[in-house]
Write a protein that holds these residues in place. Structure first.
Motif, PDB file in Angstrom:
ATOM      1  N   SER A 143      -2.630 -56.219 100.823  1.00 28.65           N
ATOM      2  CA  SER A 143      -1.925 -56.470 102.080  1.00 28.65           C
ATOM      3  C   SER A 143      -2.402 -57.732 102.784  1.00 28.65           C
ATOM      4  O   SER A 143      -2.155 -57.894 103.975  1.00 28.65           O
ATOM      5  CB  SER A 143      -2.104 -55.269 103.022  1.00 28.65           C
ATOM      6  OG  SER A 143      -3.487 -55.030 103.259  1.00 28.65           O
ATOM      7  N   HIS A 195      -9.411 -57.517 111.364  1.00 32.12           N
ATOM      8  CA  HIS A 195      -8.945 -57.593 109.973  1.00 32.12           C
ATOM      9  C   HIS A 195      -9.035 -59.001 109.387  1.00 32.12           C
ATOM     10  O   HIS A 195      -8.526 -59.248 108.299  1.00 32.12           O
ATOM     11  CB  HIS A 195      -7.504 -57.089 109.871  1.00 32.12           C
ATOM     12  CG  HIS A 195      -7.351 -55.650 110.267  1.00 32.12           C
ATOM     13  ND1 HIS A 195      -8.129 -54.647 109.744  1.00 32.12           N
ATOM     14  CD2 HIS A 195      -6.495 -55.057 111.155  1.00 32.12           C
ATOM     15  CE1 HIS A 195      -7.774 -53.488 110.279  1.00 32.12           C
ATOM     16  NE2 HIS A 195      -6.792 -53.712 111.132  1.00 32.12           N
ATOM     17  N   ARG A 225      -6.697 -53.985 104.424  1.00 31.95           N
ATOM     18  CA  ARG A 225      -7.253 -53.010 103.473  1.00 31.95           C
ATOM     19  C   ARG A 225      -8.468 -53.548 102.711  1.00 31.95           C
ATOM     20  O   ARG A 225      -9.105 -52.817 101.979  1.00 31.95           O
ATOM     21  CB  ARG A 225      -6.155 -52.574 102.495  1.00 31.95           C
ATOM     22  CG  ARG A 225      -4.976 -51.928 103.202  1.00 31.95           C
ATOM     23  CD  ARG A 225      -3.865 -51.552 102.248  1.00 31.95           C
ATOM     24  NE  ARG A 225      -4.252 -50.451 101.383  1.00 31.95           N
ATOM     25  CZ  ARG A 225      -3.441 -49.913 100.462  1.00 31.95           C
ATOM     26  NH1 ARG A 225      -2.211 -50.402 100.301  1.00 31.95           N
ATOM     27  NH2 ARG A 225      -3.855 -48.919  99.714  1.00 31.95           N
TER      28      ARG A 225
END
Length: 276
Positions: free
Chosen positions: A79, A94, A112
């Motif tokens: 992702s 992130h 992820r």
């Protein structure tokens, strides 16, 4: 997962802009799939070369003023996405890799953390060399033709779609694009790979190339959150013939599109237009 078209679109969206830039600093966030394998603080002052793509990997070459060379191999994982700008917002939870240069900041956002940034003395040495060693031909390589594909499929009992996804024959035919290429070639995705005739292999090669060219031209597929380094989404998902169209009428014959699982991946096909 970003596939070859999305990675190539990403490369095109920042490669020319970062080439020739001087690295000011590199910052790492939470650990990614593999350690970088280099002291990123020591990259200050290195110059960025021409960004290359191999399969779903990006190679960011770097050179020091004394002639020392190396680079970073980048994978977007499941992702991840790259952004490049002079005006990025503060890094978030992130954001796990950031290279600040005199031409802008390159940032990897990967919720992820299945992506990777690894160092190597070249694309063909160290960890990058090991990761790239098993990849098949690029889809637009002159060596990729029907005869090559037919020979590499010989004796394989695995379904043709799974053979395409494996990446050891040709890279880039990810799940969406394999479904679409097989539809255009009129080949049932469940057909054993070793039973695909040479004429059908020739057509399949053409359709894999055609699908990938179209996908790149449309900016890739943004099924979830893919964006290029400009922040733009892709539009190939709006042009699919079978992928994501379960139970909808085939655009050619009107028969409802079917969905099956192959190797835990969803496969979409037309039971009339695609033959075993």
């Amino acid at each position: 997962m970003p596939e070859l078209p999305e990675v190539e679109v990403t490369r095109q969206s920042f490669g020319d802009r970062i080439e020739g830039a001087s690295v000011r600093s590199v910052h790492m966030g939470k650990p990614l799939r593999w350690p970088v394998g280099y002291d990123v603080d020591a990259l200050h002052g290195w110059q960025v070369g021409k960004v290359l793509r191999r399969g779903k990997y990006l190679w960011l070459p770097l050179a020091r003023s004394d002639g020392t060379q190396g680079g970073l191999l980048i994978h977007l994982g499941m992702s991840g996405s790259l952004s490049f700008s002079h005006r990025l917002p503060p890094a978030g939870v992130h954001d796990h890799f950031e290279m600040v240069t005199d031409k802008g900041t390159l940032r990897l956002t990967d919720p992820r953390r299945f992506g990777a940034v690894v160092w190597g003395p070249s694309m063909h040495e160290g960890v990058p060399g090991k990761l790239l060693a098993g990849l098949g031909l690029e889809p637009f390589d002159e060596a990729l033709d029907g005869a090559y594909l037919h020979e590499r499929l010989r004796g394989r009992s695995v379904a043709i779609k799974q053979a395409l996804l494996a990446g050891d024959i040709v890279v880039g035919a990810g799940n969406i694009y394999a479904c679409e290429a097989l539809f255009r070639a009129g080949i049932d995705p469940r057909l054993p790979a070793g039973r695909v005739s040479k004429p059908r292999c020739e057509k399949l090669v053409r359709e894999v190339q055609s699908v990938l060219q179209q996908a790149i031209a449309l900016g890739g597929s943004s099924l979830k959150d893919f964006k290029d380094a400009h922040g733009a989404q892709g539009h190939f998902q709006l042009a699919t013939q079978v992928y994501g169209r379960e139970a909808l009428p085939c655009r050619v014959c009107g028969t409802p599109i079917r969905r099956v699982l192959q190797g835990q991946r969803a496969t979409f096909y037309c039971p009339i237009c695609q033959k075993r």
